[in-house]
Scaffold this motif. Structure first.
Motif, PDB file in Angstrom:
ATOM      1  N   UNK A   5     -18.208  -2.926  50.646  1.00  0.00           N
ATOM      2  CA  UNK A   5     -18.174  -1.645  49.925  1.00  0.00           C
ATOM      3  C   UNK A   5     -18.264  -0.525  50.956  1.00  0.00           C
ATOM      4  N   UNK A   6     -17.948   0.697  50.527  1.00  0.00           N
ATOM      5  CA  UNK A   6     -18.082   1.819  51.462  1.00  0.00           C
ATOM      6  C   UNK A   6     -18.198   3.122  50.698  1.00  0.00           C
ATOM      7  N   UNK A   7     -18.512   4.182  51.424  1.00  0.00           N
ATOM      8  CA  UNK A   7     -18.430   5.538  50.854  1.00  0.00           C
ATOM      9  C   UNK A   7     -17.415   6.303  51.683  1.00  0.00           C
ATOM     10  N   UNK A   8     -16.477   6.970  50.980  1.00  0.00           N
ATOM     11  CA  UNK A   8     -15.486   7.821  51.633  1.00  0.00           C
ATOM     12  C   UNK A   8     -15.898   9.281  51.501  1.00  0.00           C
ATOM     13  N   UNK A   9     -15.753  10.037  52.563  1.00  0.00           N
ATOM     14  CA  UNK A   9     -15.985  11.477  52.511  1.00  0.00           C
ATOM     15  C   UNK A   9     -15.436  12.107  53.767  1.00  0.00           C
ATOM     16  N   UNK A  10     -15.518  13.427  53.842  1.00  0.00           N
ATOM     17  CA  UNK A  10     -15.143  14.138  55.070  1.00  0.00           C
ATOM     18  C   UNK A  10     -15.804  15.515  55.023  1.00  0.00           C
ATOM     19  N   UNK A  11     -16.890  15.728  55.755  1.00  0.00           N
ATOM     20  CA  UNK A  11     -17.526  14.823  56.719  1.00  0.00           C
ATOM     21  C   UNK A  11     -18.312  13.716  56.002  1.00  0.00           C
ATOM     22  N   UNK A  12     -18.751  12.706  56.756  1.00  0.00           N
ATOM     23  CA  UNK A  12     -19.475  11.598  56.122  1.00  0.00           C
ATOM     24  C   UNK A  12     -20.681  11.147  56.960  1.00  0.00           C
ATOM     25  N   UNK A  13     -20.791  11.649  58.181  1.00  0.00           N
ATOM     26  CA  UNK A  13     -21.847  11.198  59.089  1.00  0.00           C
ATOM     27  C   UNK A  13     -23.255  11.344  58.523  1.00  0.00           C
ATOM     28  N   UNK A  14     -23.462  12.358  57.659  1.00  0.00           N
ATOM     29  CA  UNK A  14     -24.796  12.653  57.138  1.00  0.00           C
ATOM     30  C   UNK A  14     -25.169  11.739  55.967  1.00  0.00           C
ATOM     31  N   UNK A  15     -24.218  10.927  55.462  1.00  0.00           N
ATOM     32  CA  UNK A  15     -24.432  10.228  54.189  1.00  0.00           C
ATOM     33  C   UNK A  15     -25.620   9.260  54.240  1.00  0.00           C
ATOM     34  N   UNK A  16     -26.437   9.311  53.178  1.00  0.00           N
ATOM     35  CA  UNK A  16     -27.566   8.383  53.067  1.00  0.00           C
ATOM     36  C   UNK A  16     -27.155   7.118  52.317  1.00  0.00           C
ATOM     37  N   UNK A  17     -25.914   7.090  51.804  1.00  0.00           N
ATOM     38  CA  UNK A  17     -25.519   5.979  50.927  1.00  0.00           C
ATOM     39  C   UNK A  17     -25.574   4.610  51.611  1.00  0.00           C
ATOM     40  N   UNK A  18     -25.115   4.452  52.878  1.00  0.00           N
ATOM     41  CA  UNK A  18     -25.221   3.118  53.493  1.00  0.00           C
ATOM     42  C   UNK A  18     -26.667   2.619  53.534  1.00  0.00           C
ATOM     43  N   UNK A  19     -27.581   3.517  53.844  1.00  0.00           N
ATOM     44  CA  UNK A  19     -29.002   3.153  53.909  1.00  0.00           C
ATOM     45  C   UNK A  19     -29.507   2.737  52.520  1.00  0.00           C
ATOM     46  N   UNK A  20     -29.154   3.536  51.508  1.00  0.00           N
ATOM     47  CA  UNK A  20     -29.624   3.265  50.140  1.00  0.00           C
ATOM     48  C   UNK A  20     -29.095   1.904  49.666  1.00  0.00           C
ATOM     49  N   UNK A  21     -27.799   1.648  49.886  1.00  0.00           N
ATOM     50  CA  UNK A  21     -27.226   0.391  49.396  1.00  0.00           C
ATOM     51  C   UNK A  21     -27.727  -0.819  50.188  1.00  0.00           C
ATOM     52  N   UNK A  22     -28.047  -0.614  51.466  1.00  0.00           N
ATOM     53  CA  UNK A  22     -28.618  -1.726  52.246  1.00  0.00           C
ATOM     54  C   UNK A  22     -29.988  -2.102  51.658  1.00  0.00           C
ATOM     55  N   UNK A  23     -30.763  -1.093  51.260  1.00  0.00           N
ATOM     56  CA  UNK A  23     -32.090  -1.391  50.666  1.00  0.00           C
ATOM     57  C   UNK A  23     -31.909  -2.062  49.297  1.00  0.00           C
ATOM     58  N   UNK A  24     -30.950  -1.554  48.500  1.00  0.00           N
ATOM     59  CA  UNK A  24     -30.678  -2.171  47.188  1.00  0.00           C
ATOM     60  C   UNK A  24     -30.283  -3.645  47.362  1.00  0.00           C
TER      61      UNK A  24
END
Ligand code: NDP
Length: 271
Positions: A5-24
């Motif tokens: 899975x992934x999150x797309x954005x521009x910019x995206x470096x600040x996204x907390x989503x990878x961290x949140x989904x890793x914990x989930x």
């Protein structure tokens, strides 16, 4: 094999989503990997199809691609249709299924994490951009007494009120006309906090016992949260809970398991 899975954005470096989904994933024992992907501003479609071809199972979509994701979806859920934007994609055979979990994230944060039931409430929603539009349907589903939308560009609030009046009690108002009205819940869905600004609210909009909620999150109070405290709002909250709960809802859409948002919020606050 690990599902991607992934999150797309521009910019995206600040996204907390990878961290949140890793914990989930750890919390629920699901074997997934989730990464942040920078999509080119002029070729979100290319980035999306490349990810699908590489075996991606689903994706989140953030600024500025939510409307493009809506048009690229081959099927859409009713809540995505109502929101006019897509923040969650599920890939199923040749289908790209577009969903929107922002509104569910907000209402869950309000009702479960903050214990603020919405039934019978007088709600004021500030802003008429993508974030505001995405939450109106789910807010109305909770049967508030009234939902009032105020926006700097009044026409946009009027248009939203017209679109949604078919499904609940919703009206628009100018900021200047707010004087003399008070509300049980005031939600800041403007981007004013991003530039350290305050929407032009008159004094007296926060009723006794009211909750002031800013969709923006970060360290400390936003100008809206500081104003609300000053004006006697009983409680103030930022949008970190909405972020975590919209992610939990997306995880549920993909995996059929609902992770717990509260421990993840506590972890992120501590970092
Ligand atoms: P948009 O650009 O689509 O809309 C911005 C809105 O803010 C418009 O209604 C605009 O009014 C209004 N606005 C901007 N500046 C001011 C100001 N100084 N005073 C009054 N109104 C102002 O943005 P989004 O709707 O996508 O996002 C809004 C906010 O919500 C952002 O801060 C974003 O970070 C946050 N958000 C948080 C989420 C979460 O999970 N916590 C999820 C999604 C969004 P006008 O129409 O007049 O220009």
């Amino acid at each position: 094999m690990t599902d991607r899975y992934c999150v797309f954005g521009n910019p995206i470096g600040h996204s907390k989503s990878p961290r949140i989904h890793a914990i989930f994933a750890r919390q629920t024992g699901q074997d997934i990997c989730y990464e942040a992907r920078l999509a080119p501003l002029d070729d979100f479609a290319g980035a999306l199809h490349a990810f699908i071809e590489a075996g991606g199972r689903g994706a989140n979509v953030t600024v500025p691609f939510k409307e493009t994701a809506f048009s690229l979806s081959t099927q859409r859920t009713p809540r995505a249709e109502l929101a006019g934007a897509v923040n969650t994609l599920r890939f199923d055979q040749a289908e790209i299924i577009g969903d929107n979990t922002d509104g569910a994230g907000l209402t869950r944060d309000l009702a479960v994490n903050l214990g603020h039931a919405l039934h019978g409430q007088r709600i004021l929603l500030l802003g008429a951009g993508g974030a505001a539009r995405g939450v109106i349907g789910p807010l109305l589903d909770q049967q508030p007494a009234t939902l009032t939308i105020a926006n700097r560009t009044a026409r946009k609030a009027q248009d939203l009120a017209e679109v949604f009046s078919a499904i609940g009690s919703v009206k628009s108002i100018n900021y200047a006309e707010l004087a003399g009205n008070d509300f049980d819940l005031v939600i800041n869905a403007t981007s004013a906090s991003l530039s350290g600004e305050l929407p032009p609210l008159p004094p007296g909009v926060f009723a006794a016992g009211s909750l002031a909620y800013d969709m923006m999150y970060g360290k400390g109070d936003t100008p809206f949260m500081a104003f609300a405290r000053n004006q006697g709002a009983a409680r103030v909250a930022d949008g970190l809970g909405m972020l975590v709960e919209q992610a939990a809802e997306a995880f549920f859409v993909w995996r059929g398991i609902r992770p717990e948002g509260a421990p993840v919020m506590a972890l992120l606050r501590g970092e």
